[in-house]
Enzyme design. Structure first.
Site, PDB file in Angstrom:
ATOM      1  N   GLY A  45       0.821  -1.202   0.000  1.00  0.00           N
ATOM      2  CA  GLY A  45       0.000   0.000   0.000  1.00  0.00           C
ATOM      3  C   GLY A  45       0.853   1.250   0.000  1.00  0.00           C
ATOM      4  N   GLN A  50       2.990   9.853   1.446  1.00  0.00           N
ATOM      5  CA  GLN A  50       4.272   9.162   1.274  1.00  0.00           C
ATOM      6  C   GLN A  50       5.005   9.606   0.006  1.00  0.00           C
ATOM      7  OE1 GLN A  50       2.485   5.045   2.101  1.00  0.00           O
ATOM      8  NE2 GLN A  50       4.577   4.886   2.879  1.00  0.00           N
ATOM      9  N   CYS A  87       6.565  -0.570   6.388  1.00  0.00           N
ATOM     10  CA  CYS A  87       6.072   0.616   5.677  1.00  0.00           C
ATOM     11  C   CYS A  87       7.174   1.109   4.745  1.00  0.00           C
ATOM     12  CB  CYS A  87       5.715   1.699   6.695  1.00  0.00           C
ATOM     13  SG  CYS A  87       5.131   3.233   5.955  1.00  0.00           S
ATOM     14  N   LEU A  88       6.791   1.491   3.546  1.00  0.00           N
ATOM     15  CA  LEU A  88       7.779   1.976   2.569  1.00  0.00           C
ATOM     16  C   LEU A  88       8.446   3.272   3.034  1.00  0.00           C
ATOM     17  CD1 LEU A  88       5.816   1.257  -0.749  1.00  0.00           C
ATOM     18  CD2 LEU A  88       7.760  -0.026   0.153  1.00  0.00           C
ATOM     19  N   HIS A 129      -3.711   0.411   7.737  1.00  0.00           N
ATOM     20  CA  HIS A 129      -2.382   1.037   7.711  1.00  0.00           C
ATOM     21  C   HIS A 129      -2.408   2.287   6.828  1.00  0.00           C
ATOM     22  CE1 HIS A 129       2.200   0.666   7.437  1.00  0.00           C
ATOM     23  NE2 HIS A 129       1.904   1.562   6.501  1.00  0.00           N
ATOM     24  N   GLU A 130      -3.002   2.169   5.640  1.00  0.00           N
ATOM     25  CA  GLU A 130      -3.010   3.298   4.700  1.00  0.00           C
ATOM     26  C   GLU A 130      -3.921   4.431   5.187  1.00  0.00           C
ATOM     27  OE1 GLU A 130      -0.644   3.374   2.700  1.00  0.00           O
ATOM     28  OE2 GLU A 130      -0.196   1.259   3.011  1.00  0.00           O
ATOM     29  N   HIS A 133      -2.212   6.653   7.617  1.00  0.00           N
ATOM     30  CA  HIS A 133      -1.310   7.638   7.001  1.00  0.00           C
ATOM     31  C   HIS A 133      -2.023   8.967   6.748  1.00  0.00           C
ATOM     32  CE1 HIS A 133       2.575   5.804   6.140  1.00  0.00           C
ATOM     33  NE2 HIS A 133       2.013   4.703   5.661  1.00  0.00           N
TER      34      HIS A 133
HETATM   35 CO    CO Z   1       2.938   2.893   5.388  1.00  0.00          CO
END
Ligand code: CO
Length: 151
Positions: A45, A50, A87-88, A129-130, A133
């Site tokens: 995701g 991000q 997480c990226l 999770h997304e 953000h």
């Molecule tokens: Co993330």
């Protein structure tokens, strides 16, 4: 176009994102770039902050398919699951996070049309999770046993 994924410490990751009100070409380009960026990074995701854009837009890439959610909101959350998350924007780390097992969201697509969706298991985890953000919340805030990849 692949965009740079911002990393933990960048203030944009901590801001509450703005609602999308224009379903225009800028949104199309953002969503296309997010898809390219997410697939290249092989992540589950990606949220707009991000890539430095403080808007309520996320992409989720799971077994069930590739999804784009604009202005997503929870309708309900049920149950509980505990599992590993990364997480990226927090490279090289993993942590154990408890999330709802099943969620229902409402959202808009890139044209502004409204939909609802029920996700469960890992898909529900990715959605949670997304959506976090979008409110400046990172999984590291919720994780137990946060650790380095090679520990
Ligand atoms: Co993330």
């Amino acid at each position: 176009m692949i965009r740079e994924i911002v990393q933990l410490g960048d203030p944009v990751l901590r801001k509450k994102c703005e609602q999308v009100t224009s379903f225009d070409n800028e949104l199309n380009v953002l969503l296309d770039d997010m898809k390219e960026t997410l697939l290249a990074a092989e992540g589950a995701g990606l949220a707009a902050p991000q890539v430095g854009v403080s808007k309520r837009v996320v992409a989720v890439n799971v077994e069930e398919g590739y999804f784009e959610f604009v202005n997503p909101l929870f309708v309900w959350q049920k149950g509980e699951q505990t599992g590993e998350e990364g997480c990226l924007s927090v490279r090289g780390k993993w942590g154990t996070v408890t999330r709802p097992d099943k969620v229902k969201i409402v959202y808009q697509d890139r044209k502004g049309d409204k939909y609802s969706l029920v996700a469960r298991g890992f898909f529900a985890r990715a959605v949670c999770h997304e959506l976090d953000h979008l409110d400046g919340v990172l999984y590291v805030d919720r994780a137990k046993n946060l650790r380095e990849e090679n520990e």
